[in-house]
Write an enzyme that holds these catalytic residues in place. Sequence first.
Site, PDB file in Angstrom:
ATOM      1  N   GLU A  68       7.822 -13.260 -13.146  1.00  0.00           N
ATOM      2  CA  GLU A  68       7.088 -12.198 -12.450  1.00  0.00           C
ATOM      3  C   GLU A  68       6.537 -11.117 -13.378  1.00  0.00           C
ATOM      4  O   GLU A  68       5.549 -10.485 -13.060  1.00  0.00           O
ATOM      5  CB  GLU A  68       7.917 -11.580 -11.321  1.00  0.00           C
ATOM      6  CG  GLU A  68       9.099 -10.781 -11.757  1.00  0.00           C
ATOM      7  CD  GLU A  68       9.898 -10.249 -10.574  1.00  0.00           C
ATOM      8  OE1 GLU A  68       9.308  -9.918  -9.550  1.00  0.00           O
ATOM      9  OE2 GLU A  68      11.130 -10.149 -10.706  1.00  0.00           O
ATOM     10  N   HIS A 127      17.708 -35.231 -12.408  1.00  0.00           N
ATOM     11  CA  HIS A 127      17.065 -35.910 -11.279  1.00  0.00           C
ATOM     12  C   HIS A 127      15.556 -35.717 -11.287  1.00  0.00           C
ATOM     13  O   HIS A 127      14.914 -35.787 -10.247  1.00  0.00           O
ATOM     14  CB  HIS A 127      17.686 -35.420  -9.972  1.00  0.00           C
ATOM     15  CG  HIS A 127      19.148 -35.714  -9.894  1.00  0.00           C
ATOM     16  ND1 HIS A 127      19.645 -36.937  -9.505  1.00  0.00           N
ATOM     17  CD2 HIS A 127      20.223 -34.968 -10.238  1.00  0.00           C
ATOM     18  CE1 HIS A 127      20.976 -36.915  -9.584  1.00  0.00           C
ATOM     19  NE2 HIS A 127      21.344 -35.726 -10.031  1.00  0.00           N
ATOM     20  N   ASN A 182      -1.490   0.978   6.014  1.00  0.00           N
ATOM     21  CA  ASN A 182      -0.683  -0.048   5.368  1.00  0.00           C
ATOM     22  C   ASN A 182      -0.272  -1.026   6.453  1.00  0.00           C
ATOM     23  O   ASN A 182       0.203  -0.616   7.502  1.00  0.00           O
ATOM     24  CB  ASN A 182       0.561   0.599   4.724  1.00  0.00           C
ATOM     25  CG  ASN A 182       1.508  -0.425   4.126  1.00  0.00           C
ATOM     26  OD1 ASN A 182       1.139  -1.581   3.925  1.00  0.00           O
ATOM     27  ND2 ASN A 182       2.719   0.009   3.825  1.00  0.00           N
ATOM     28  N   GLY A 183      -0.468  -2.327   6.216  1.00  0.00           N
ATOM     29  CA  GLY A 183      -0.093  -3.326   7.227  1.00  0.00           C
ATOM     30  C   GLY A 183      -1.257  -4.255   7.497  1.00  0.00           C
ATOM     31  O   GLY A 183      -2.227  -4.297   6.732  1.00  0.00           O
ATOM     32  N   TRP A 189      -3.186  -2.627  -1.503  1.00  0.00           N
ATOM     33  CA  TRP A 189      -2.783  -3.954  -1.986  1.00  0.00           C
ATOM     34  C   TRP A 189      -3.499  -4.923  -1.057  1.00  0.00           C
ATOM     35  O   TRP A 189      -3.163  -5.041   0.125  1.00  0.00           O
ATOM     36  CB  TRP A 189      -1.273  -4.085  -1.886  1.00  0.00           C
ATOM     37  CG  TRP A 189      -0.711  -5.290  -2.562  1.00  0.00           C
ATOM     38  CD1 TRP A 189      -0.438  -5.442  -3.893  1.00  0.00           C
ATOM     39  CD2 TRP A 189      -0.302  -6.510  -1.937  1.00  0.00           C
ATOM     40  NE1 TRP A 189       0.105  -6.677  -4.127  1.00  0.00           N
ATOM     41  CE2 TRP A 189       0.203  -7.360  -2.952  1.00  0.00           C
ATOM     42  CE3 TRP A 189      -0.307  -6.992  -0.618  1.00  0.00           C
ATOM     43  CZ2 TRP A 189       0.683  -8.646  -2.705  1.00  0.00           C
ATOM     44  CZ3 TRP A 189       0.170  -8.270  -0.371  1.00  0.00           C
ATOM     45  CH2 TRP A 189       0.660  -9.084  -1.411  1.00  0.00           C
ATOM     46  N   LYS A 224      12.783 -13.436 -12.844  1.00  0.00           N
ATOM     47  CA  LYS A 224      12.510 -12.245 -13.668  1.00  0.00           C
ATOM     48  C   LYS A 224      11.463 -12.572 -14.717  1.00  0.00           C
ATOM     49  O   LYS A 224      10.529 -11.822 -14.936  1.00  0.00           O
ATOM     50  CB  LYS A 224      13.776 -11.737 -14.380  1.00  0.00           C
ATOM     51  CG  LYS A 224      14.788 -10.992 -13.564  1.00  0.00           C
ATOM     52  CD  LYS A 224      14.341  -9.668 -13.012  1.00  0.00           C
ATOM     53  CE  LYS A 224      13.632  -9.778 -11.711  1.00  0.00           C
ATOM     54  NZ  LYS A 224      14.347  -9.787 -10.484  1.00  0.00           N
ATOM     55  N   GLU A 262      17.497 -16.390 -10.480  1.00  0.00           N
ATOM     56  CA  GLU A 262      17.111 -14.993 -10.695  1.00  0.00           C
ATOM     57  C   GLU A 262      16.541 -14.807 -12.108  1.00  0.00           C
ATOM     58  O   GLU A 262      15.548 -14.101 -12.293  1.00  0.00           O
ATOM     59  CB  GLU A 262      18.336 -14.095 -10.450  1.00  0.00           C
ATOM     60  CG  GLU A 262      18.126 -12.623 -10.700  1.00  0.00           C
ATOM     61  CD  GLU A 262      17.037 -11.972  -9.860  1.00  0.00           C
ATOM     62  OE1 GLU A 262      16.519 -12.602  -8.932  1.00  0.00           O
ATOM     63  OE2 GLU A 262      16.689 -10.819 -10.158  1.00  0.00           O
ATOM     64  N   LYS A 307       6.005  -3.802  -4.744  1.00  0.00           N
ATOM     65  CA  LYS A 307       7.440  -3.534  -4.760  1.00  0.00           C
ATOM     66  C   LYS A 307       8.080  -3.896  -3.434  1.00  0.00           C
ATOM     67  O   LYS A 307       9.146  -4.471  -3.374  1.00  0.00           O
ATOM     68  CB  LYS A 307       7.676  -2.057  -5.097  1.00  0.00           C
ATOM     69  CG  LYS A 307       9.140  -1.654  -5.116  1.00  0.00           C
ATOM     70  CD  LYS A 307       9.895  -2.329  -6.246  1.00  0.00           C
ATOM     71  CE  LYS A 307      11.383  -2.045  -6.217  1.00  0.00           C
ATOM     72  NZ  LYS A 307      12.131  -3.053  -6.982  1.00  0.00           N
ATOM     73  N   CYS A 336       0.825  -1.203   0.000  1.00  0.00           N
ATOM     74  CA  CYS A 336       0.000   0.000   0.000  1.00  0.00           C
ATOM     75  C   CYS A 336       0.860   1.255   0.000  1.00  0.00           C
ATOM     76  O   CYS A 336       1.929   1.291   0.600  1.00  0.00           O
ATOM     77  CB  CYS A 336      -0.870   0.038   1.249  1.00  0.00           C
ATOM     78  SG  CYS A 336      -1.811  -1.453   1.515  1.00  0.00           S
ATOM     79  N   ARG A 340       4.770   0.803  -6.171  1.00  0.00           N
ATOM     80  CA  ARG A 340       4.778  -0.131  -5.047  1.00  0.00           C
ATOM     81  C   ARG A 340       3.835  -1.307  -5.275  1.00  0.00           C
ATOM     82  O   ARG A 340       3.954  -2.324  -4.603  1.00  0.00           O
ATOM     83  CB  ARG A 340       4.373   0.603  -3.762  1.00  0.00           C
ATOM     84  CG  ARG A 340       5.337   1.684  -3.357  1.00  0.00           C
ATOM     85  CD  ARG A 340       4.781   2.518  -2.242  1.00  0.00           C
ATOM     86  NE  ARG A 340       4.728   1.796  -0.987  1.00  0.00           N
ATOM     87  CZ  ARG A 340       5.710   1.768  -0.105  1.00  0.00           C
ATOM     88  NH1 ARG A 340       6.828   2.417  -0.343  1.00  0.00           N
ATOM     89  NH2 ARG A 340       5.591   1.101   1.019  1.00  0.00           N
TER      90      ARG A 340
HETATM   91  C1  F6R Z   1      11.828  -9.607  -7.578  1.00  0.00           C
HETATM   92  C2  F6R Z   1      11.718  -8.748  -6.403  1.00  0.00           C
HETATM   93  C3  F6R Z   1      11.460  -9.385  -5.093  1.00  0.00           C
HETATM   94  C4  F6R Z   1      12.298  -8.707  -3.997  1.00  0.00           C
HETATM   95  C5  F6R Z   1      11.917  -9.236  -2.619  1.00  0.00           C
HETATM   96  C6  F6R Z   1      12.782  -8.628  -1.534  1.00  0.00           C
HETATM   97  O1  F6R Z   1      12.103  -8.878  -8.721  1.00  0.00           O
HETATM   98  O2  F6R Z   1      11.812  -7.555  -6.496  1.00  0.00           O
HETATM   99  O3  F6R Z   1      11.689 -10.755  -5.116  1.00  0.00           O
HETATM  100  O4  F6R Z   1      13.631  -8.947  -4.271  1.00  0.00           O
HETATM  101  O5  F6R Z   1      10.575  -8.945  -2.364  1.00  0.00           O
HETATM  102  O6  F6R Z   1      12.676  -7.239  -1.547  1.00  0.00           O
HETATM  103  P1  F6R Z   1      13.725  -6.320  -0.836  1.00  0.00           P
HETATM  104  O7  F6R Z   1      15.019  -6.458  -1.594  1.00  0.00           O
HETATM  105  O8  F6R Z   1      13.171  -4.946  -0.912  1.00  0.00           O
HETATM  106  O9  F6R Z   1      13.860  -6.828   0.555  1.00  0.00           O
END
Ligand code: F6R
Length: 617
Positions: A497, A513, A109-110, A83, A494, A490, A612, A2, A27
């Site tokens: 997502e 395996h 938020n929370g 959110w 990418k 990673e 985010k 949020c 966000r």
């Molecule tokens: C993927 C992504 C998330 C963050 C994860 C941790 O692209 O952005 O997987 O890496 O939510 O976020 P931070 O680094 O802000 O703790």
Amino acid sequence: MCGIVAYIGTKPAQPIILEGLKRLEYRGYDSAGIAVLSVPSGSKTGQVKVVKKAGRIANLEAELKNVAPAGLPGTLGMAHTRWATHGGVTDLNAHPHRDDKAGICVIHNGIIENYAALKTYLQEKGHRFISETDTEVLTMLIGELYEGDLEAAVQAALREVTGAYAICVMCENEPDTLVVARKGAPLMVGIGAGEYIVASDASAIIAHTTQAFPLDDYNVVKITRQGFRTSTTSNIAVNPKVMQLELDLEEIELGTYEHFMQKEIFEQPQSLRNTFRGRLQKDDGKVVLGGVSNFAKELVRAKRVILTGQGTALHAAMIGEYMLEDLAKVPAVAEYASEFRYRNPIIEDQTVVVAVSQSGETADTLAALTEAKERGALSLGVVNVVGSSIARETDAGVYLRVGPEIGVASTKAFTGQVAVLAMLTLFMARRRHMSTDACTRLIEDLESIPGKIERILEQDAAIKKVAERYCERENWLFLGRGYNYPTALEGALKLKEISYIHAEGMPAAEMKHGPIALINDGMPAVFIANRGRQYDKVMSNIAEVRARGGHVIAIATEGDKEIKKAAEDVIFIPDIAEQLSPMLTVIPMQLIAYHAAVLRGHDVDKPRNLAKSVTVE
Ligand code: F6R
């Protein structure tokens, strides 16, 4: 998660908070709302008007045009992007929420964890709820406890709740007051000339002022047009630390790029130059990290390092684990923060815990950090956002300095995290056993990385063609070994997502395996096959996939002639020490994911269901 923006001052609130809300769009959210308090002439009390809509901020703006073509009048207001946690994505569940008695209005938020018990209590008192949210419960509770002093009512209500919150509260009876509070979710107060702007992060504040202070847990701030007072929920006065925001407005604007993710991928040469600036001393074979220098002795004596984070940050932490064991010769392990926290971990003497996080606000990582500290570990942060919760909670740390990351998919933060972990490794290695020469060679390689990334980025058009060829395929594999096993994870993250393609990352050897059964005709398999200790083994794994009809996209080292025969598509990266190669091998995978998502018609900066910064556990 949020987004929160609130304004109190002398200017019309609506345009300011709507503009702030747009800066927080990155966000992630699924509905938006606004409330503005106006005072009819001759009246001592105000009237709050709320407008809220499920969907994008554009929906809210359209609704505002319908209900108030000239804008909502008033110089005190709050806006929110939600959110969803409790209750579906509906207009009614969107914030702000109002109580049914005292003219209270809240954005939050929370998560209020004990909302069910509180709701029963409030229902017994006769309150009628119209939404399914925990926030409406908190709003009613503040209203129930209100006896003519909004600050006191908020403090009293917050003493009753468990969970996490960043909230803004206003009340029709107190048109000159905004009360804000925080526990476990970020919130900061920007101080302007005769005006205050409160937001969940600095990007919504910076256009108005560079003076701000972040709230600590259990802080409550009462803001009027004349000034502010900070206290705890138990009403003990607190002195907040006002700081200068270093953010530049340009850094949070798109410029000539189409998406923030694209901008941030292309920013990596520069963001890494900033990460390295002043920290690498090639001639002395030394790394200087001011943020941890007071703890050099503890780091030399460390018996174990636990690196923790979530998502992309965990992948960076895994590379850190490999580097610390390989180069600094200290036992290391990387672990999901969400698992670490709840498995009753053993923390022996001389353990260092490193929390890796772009935002510095990830609830799981913060909770793991608290757990580790309580058990006696020295805690370090590898964090991007200055002054964030993790940065403040850790004993020491090293900032990434990659600038604000707006794209939901993390890119420049990943390379920044790996770069900082590499420097931390060398910082420890040199003090433990590494020779000046060995360190100097690695520093030279580190310094070469920005230029080498520039060379990979020049291949963007060719990489886009690879994405074009395979973007309709619904299942992909990402495979790598050693240092590039986490990079494979990673690459898969990418792709899934932002393009919503199913992708799995794994150690290349693991494929045999079980997952090899998935390979069918034309299935794209991205192999990280740069030169390194396990190159020959990776080549065998490539042959196994080709034999079963898979299409291999290889990321290989310039000058490798063998790979052209082995793979359908090859993307070359410049040569680099294997330990540092993830900072190069990840770039083509970021670009493939970006182009695949755009080609499939997705909004890469606002991927579905994603936030985010994940500030709930
Ligand atoms: C993927 C992504 C998330 C963050 C994860 C941790 O692209 O952005 O997987 O890496 O939510 O976020 P931070 O680094 O802000 O703790």
